[in-house]
Design an enzyme around this catalytic site. Structure first.
Site, PDB file in Angstrom:
ATOM      1  N   CYS A 181      61.546  52.341  17.140  1.00  0.00           N
ATOM      2  CA  CYS A 181      60.156  51.986  16.836  1.00  0.00           C
ATOM      3  C   CYS A 181      59.307  51.758  18.075  1.00  0.00           C
ATOM      4  CB  CYS A 181      60.129  50.754  15.940  1.00  0.00           C
ATOM      5  SG  CYS A 181      61.049  51.009  14.406  1.00  0.00           S
ATOM      6  N   HIS A 321      53.690  43.560  17.287  1.00  0.00           N
ATOM      7  CA  HIS A 321      54.630  44.439  16.579  1.00  0.00           C
ATOM      8  C   HIS A 321      54.652  44.049  15.108  1.00  0.00           C
ATOM      9  CE1 HIS A 321      57.803  47.311  16.158  1.00  0.00           C
ATOM     10  NE2 HIS A 321      58.697  46.407  15.797  1.00  0.00           N
ATOM     11  N   GLU A 332      58.896  37.302  18.006  1.00  0.00           N
ATOM     12  CA  GLU A 332      57.690  37.713  18.729  1.00  0.00           C
ATOM     13  C   GLU A 332      56.776  36.522  18.970  1.00  0.00           C
ATOM     14  OE1 GLU A 332      54.404  41.327  18.798  1.00  0.00           O
ATOM     15  OE2 GLU A 332      55.495  40.936  16.939  1.00  0.00           O
ATOM     16  N   LYS A 353      50.082  46.593  11.045  1.00  0.00           N
ATOM     17  CA  LYS A 353      51.108  47.066  10.106  1.00  0.00           C
ATOM     18  C   LYS A 353      50.899  46.479   8.715  1.00  0.00           C
ATOM     19  CE  LYS A 353      55.062  47.967  13.215  1.00  0.00           C
ATOM     20  NZ  LYS A 353      54.520  47.537  14.525  1.00  0.00           N
ATOM     21  N   HIS A 358      54.913  50.238   8.408  1.00  0.00           N
ATOM     22  CA  HIS A 358      55.607  50.445   9.687  1.00  0.00           C
ATOM     23  C   HIS A 358      55.860  51.935   9.858  1.00  0.00           C
ATOM     24  CE1 HIS A 358      57.966  50.064  13.148  1.00  0.00           C
ATOM     25  NE2 HIS A 358      58.784  49.080  12.800  1.00  0.00           N
ATOM     26  N   PHE A 417      64.867  49.156  17.109  1.00  0.00           N
ATOM     27  CA  PHE A 417      66.317  48.995  16.964  1.00  0.00           C
ATOM     28  C   PHE A 417      67.006  49.393  18.274  1.00  0.00           C
ATOM     29  CE2 PHE A 417      66.793  49.570  12.039  1.00  0.00           C
ATOM     30  CZ  PHE A 417      66.200  48.335  11.860  1.00  0.00           C
TER      31      PHE A 417
END
Length: 431
Positions: A181, A321, A332, A353, A358, A417
Site C-alpha cells: 500500500c 494513511h 499512526e 480513505k 483503500h 504490508f
C-alpha cells in the site's frame, strides 16, 4: 542575515537540505477513483464528504464475510485508448493510462521535447491479478493450448508503466515499485529523486490498482482485515472511530506530472505545487501489523521533514494513511504524537480513505493528489463517519465536515504490508 534568517530564506524557497539539487514541481494530475473519474468531480465529492462504499457488483459476494467495496463508477477504457489496446491490457493498466492521459492534458504536455529525459515510475500492489485469474480459469476449463499469448505481457506488474511510456514516447527511466500500500507513494518519491539528481526533466509518477476479483477479495477476507459492516456500507469506512472494524477495498489510479523547476518554467507550465521531501523506511517487524509504537512511521516522517528542511511546527496538514483498522489508526496516531509532541494537537489531519476506500497500491498517489488540491484550494477534506472518537485516537481528524484553512506544507503518509513506509512532503509553490 544570521543563521536563522538564512534558514528561513532557504525554507521559503522549499529547497530543504538538497540545496544543490533541482527543485521538483507538479504540473499535472490525473485521477480515476470511486468518487469520480476526473479531478473536479473527485474534489467536489471529497470536500462534501460523499462516500463511495456500496455492495459489490462485479461478482457474487453472497458467500463472503465482506460484501462491500468502493468500485469505480462507470469506466470505459475506450474513452482513453483504442479498442485493440483496451482488449490487450489489464484493468489496472487501463486505469493507469487514463490517469496518465489526464495528468499530461492538465500539464499541457502532449509531447515531450526530449523523450530520453522523460520517464515513468509506477506503483502497484497486485498488478494484473484480474488477467491472472481469468487465464487460470481458461487453463483449468479449456487446457494449456487455449491460454492467451498475451497473458504474461498483460499480467506482469511493470506493464502499466511500459504501456504509458509507449503511449506517450517517454524513453527515460522506467521502473515499477511493488511495496504493497506504499507502492505509488514510493513511485512518486523515487521519481522526485530522479529529477532532483538531474537524471530526467519530466517524470510521470503514480500508480493503479484493480483488485476486485474473487480470489483477491477472499484473501483479504481471510486476513480479517476488511470491514464486515455489510448492512450499513456508507458507515463501514470510519478511520479513527472507536467502532472501526477494518478497511474497505477500493480501486483506481492517480498519476502526477513531475518536472524540474527549470524545465517547467522554460515551457511556461502552470505549477500546481512542489514536492520537497521524501522519507521511506521499513518496520522490520511483522508481515501485516505495524509496530504498536509506530517506530517505522515516525522515522519515515522524520526523514521526509529533514529532507524538506521543515521543522515539525511548520506542517499544517497531514493526509493520514488512516485505514480504519484498529491497529493502523492507533499506531499512526502514536507516531504523529511522538514526532510532533505538543504540536500534534494543533495539526489538522484527515483520512480521505473514509470516502474513497483503500486503493491499496494506488492509495498514496491518489491521496497526494488530494493533498495538493487541499493546498491549492485551502479546504481540508473531512474524515467522514467519525462519530464515536477513540480515546487512543485523540487528534484533530476534521470529523465529518470539510474545513476552510490555509495549508502551506503538508505530509502524505502511506504504510503497507511487510512494514513498508513512505512519506511525501507537499508544499505550496513559492517562486
Amino acid at each position: 542575515m544570521g543563521r536563522r534568517g538564512e534558514e528561513s530564506a532557504r525554507l521559503g524557497k522549499g529547497l530543504g537540505r538538497h540545496d544543490l539539487h533541482k527543485r521538483v514541481v507538479v504540473t499535472g494530475m490525473g485521477v480515476v477513483s470511486p468518487i469520480g473519474n476526473d479531478l473536479e468531480t473527485f474534489w467536489t465529492n471529497l470536500v462534501t464528504g460523499k462516500g463511495a462504499v456500496r455492495e459489490i457488483t462485479r461478482f457474487d459476494v453472497s458467500q463472503y464475510s465482506t460484501r462491500i467495496g468502493a468500485e469505480l463508477p462507470a469506466f470505459d477504457p475506450v474513452d482513453y485508448m483504442d479498442r485493440k489496446l483496451a482488449k490487450r491490457t489489464d484493468r489496472f493498466t487501463q486505469y493507469g493510462l487514463a490517469a496518465a492521459s489526464m495528468a499530461l492534458e492538465q500539464a499541457s504536455l502532449s509531447q515531450v521535447r526530449s523523450p530520453q529525459r522523460a520517464g515513468v515510475l509506477f506503483g502497484t500492489g497486485i498488478g494484473g491479478i484480474e488477467t491472472l485469474c481469468d487465464q487460470f480459469n481458461v487453463l483449468l476449463e479449456r487446457g494449456p493450448g487455449r491460454v492467451s499469448p498475451f497473458f504474461i505481457p498483460t499480467m506482469i506488474a511493470n506493464m502499466a508503466g511500459a504501456q504509458i511510456a509507449m503511449r506517450f514516447n517517454f524513453k527515460g527511466p522506467n521502473e515499477t515499485v511493488v511495496t504493497a500500500c506504499a507502492s505509488s507513494s514510493n513511485a512518486v518519491g523515487d521519481a522526485f529523486r530522479i529529477i532532483q539528481r538531474g537524471d530526467a526533466d519530466v517524470m510521470l509518477a503514480g500508480g493503479a490498482e484493480a483488485p476486485f476479483v474473487p480470489l483477491a477479495f477472499a484473501g483479504f477476507c481471510a486476513l480479517r482485515a476488511m470491514s464486515t459492516c455489510n448492512d450499513e456500507p456508507g458507515r463501514a469506512m470510519r478511520p479513527f472511530d472507536a467502532q472501526r472494524d477494518g478497511f474497505v477495498m477500493g480501486e483506481g489510479a492517480g498519476m502526477l506530472v513531475l518536472e524540474s523547476l527549470e524545465h517547467a518554467r522554460e515551457r511556461g507550465a502552470t505549477i500546481l505545487g512542489q514536492i520537497s521531501g521524501y522519507g521511506t523506511t521499513a518496520d522490520a517487524y511483522h508481515i501485516t501489523a505495524p509496530p504498536p509504537d509506530g517506530e517505522g512511521a515516525i522515522q519515515a516522517m522524520r526523514v521526509a521533514l529533514d529532507d524538506a528542511g521543515l521543522l515539525p511546527h511548520e506542517v499544517d496538514y497531514i493526509n493520514a494513511h488512516g485505514t480504519s483498522t484498529p491497529a493502523n489508526d492507533r499506531a499512526e496516531t502514536i507516531a504523529i504524537k511522538t514526532l510532533f509532541g505538543d504540536y500534534a494537537k494543533k495539526i489538522v489531519i484527515s483520512s480521505t480513505k473514509s470516502m474513497i476506500g483503500h486503493l491499496l497500491g494506488a492509495a498514496g498517489a491518489v491521496e497526494l493528489i488530494a493533498t495538493f488540491l487541499t493546498i491549492n484550494r485551502s479546504v481540508i477534506p473531512p474524515t467522514i463517519n467519525l462519530c464515536m472518537p477513540d480515546e487512543e485516537c485523540d487528534l484533530d481528524y476534521v470529523p465529518n465536515h470539510a474545513r476552510q484553512e490555509e495549508v502551506h506544507a503538508a505530509l502524505s503518509n502511506s504504510f503497507g504490508f511487510g512494514g513498508q513506509n513512505a512519506c511525501l512532503v507537499a508544499r505550496r509553490f513559492v517562486s
